[in-house]
Design an enzyme around this catalytic site. Structure first.
Site, mmCIF file in Angstrom:
data_model
loop_
_atom_site.group_PDB
_atom_site.id
_atom_site.type_symbol
_atom_site.label_atom_id
_atom_site.label_comp_id
_atom_site.label_asym_id
_atom_site.label_seq_id
_atom_site.Cartn_x
_atom_site.Cartn_y
_atom_site.Cartn_z
ATOM 1 N N CYS A 33 2.660 -4.980 6.610
ATOM 2 C CA CYS A 33 2.440 -4.687 5.197
ATOM 3 C C CYS A 33 3.729 -4.177 4.555
ATOM 4 O O CYS A 33 4.729 -3.946 5.222
ATOM 5 C CB CYS A 33 1.347 -3.635 5.046
ATOM 6 S SG CYS A 33 -0.291 -4.199 5.573
ATOM 7 N N HIS A 92 0.817 -1.211 0.000
ATOM 8 C CA HIS A 92 0.000 0.000 0.000
ATOM 9 C C HIS A 92 0.846 1.254 0.000
ATOM 10 O O HIS A 92 2.050 1.217 0.220
ATOM 11 C CB HIS A 92 -0.990 0.006 1.167
ATOM 12 C CG HIS A 92 -0.390 -0.036 2.537
ATOM 13 N ND1 HIS A 92 0.348 0.999 3.075
ATOM 14 C CD2 HIS A 92 -0.435 -1.002 3.485
ATOM 15 C CE1 HIS A 92 0.720 0.683 4.305
ATOM 16 N NE2 HIS A 92 0.265 -0.534 4.569
#
Length: 174
Positions: free
Chosen positions: A149, A129
């Site tokens: 992430c 992301h």
């Protein structure tokens, strides 16, 4: 047709072909750039993401940011590690808390089985992301800051969004 006349006719074509094969400078996109990646490789130690098409690398992003504990494979929910292994980029979220996100299919069956043997949850919701929504344009969080992430700049996630289809395999290596 004489040899000299052939050269006169072919000269402009050779010049054109040579211009197309000239080295790429100033960050220009190559003329033969694939439309989509068919494989993504993350090298955690080098902090790079490389896109491949037909076995050939065509784009590399450096300076990746990971979870607060970037060394080692994610095993449990809350360990703030980024998984390692082979997964699939299986869906995307245009409305995430970050500037676009592409989901990594962690945990797989092996990850779930390992965590279950320990009586723990393997966690999940692992994405590639951009930066947090609301962060001023062009700014990045400092250091490793995610919960596992892989974070890139907003411009880079926009590029990845357009170059990766759902179902693309990804390998994450230490």
């Amino acid at each position: 047709m004489s040899f000299s006349r052939t050269l006169l006719l072919l000269g402009p074509l050779v010049a054109l072909f040579g211009a197309c094969m000239a080295p790429i400078e100033r960050g220009e996109a190559p003329l033969n750039r694939p439309e989509k990646a068919d494989f993504v490789l993350i090298d955690k130690s080098a902090r790079t993401l490389t896109l491949f098409s037909g076995g050939t690398a065509f784009r590399r992003i450096s300076g990746l940011q990971f979870g607060d504990s970037p060394l080692g494979h994610k095993a449990f929910e809350g360990d703030e590690r980024t998984p390692e292994g082979r997964y699939v980029l299986d869906f995307r979220n245009p409305s995430s808390a970050y500037h676009l996100s592409i989901h990594i299919s962690y945990p797989n069956a092996q990850d779930r089985a390992f965590a279950a043997k320990q009586g723990r949850s393997p966690g999940g919701a692992i994405f590639i992301h951009g930066q947090p929504n609301g962060l001023p344009e062009g700014q990045r969080m400092q250091g490793d800051w995610t919960d596992g992430c892989i974070s890139v700049s907003n411009a880079e996630i926009e590029e990845l969004w357009n170059l990766i289809n759902d179902g693309t395999p990804i390998e994450i290596r230490q």
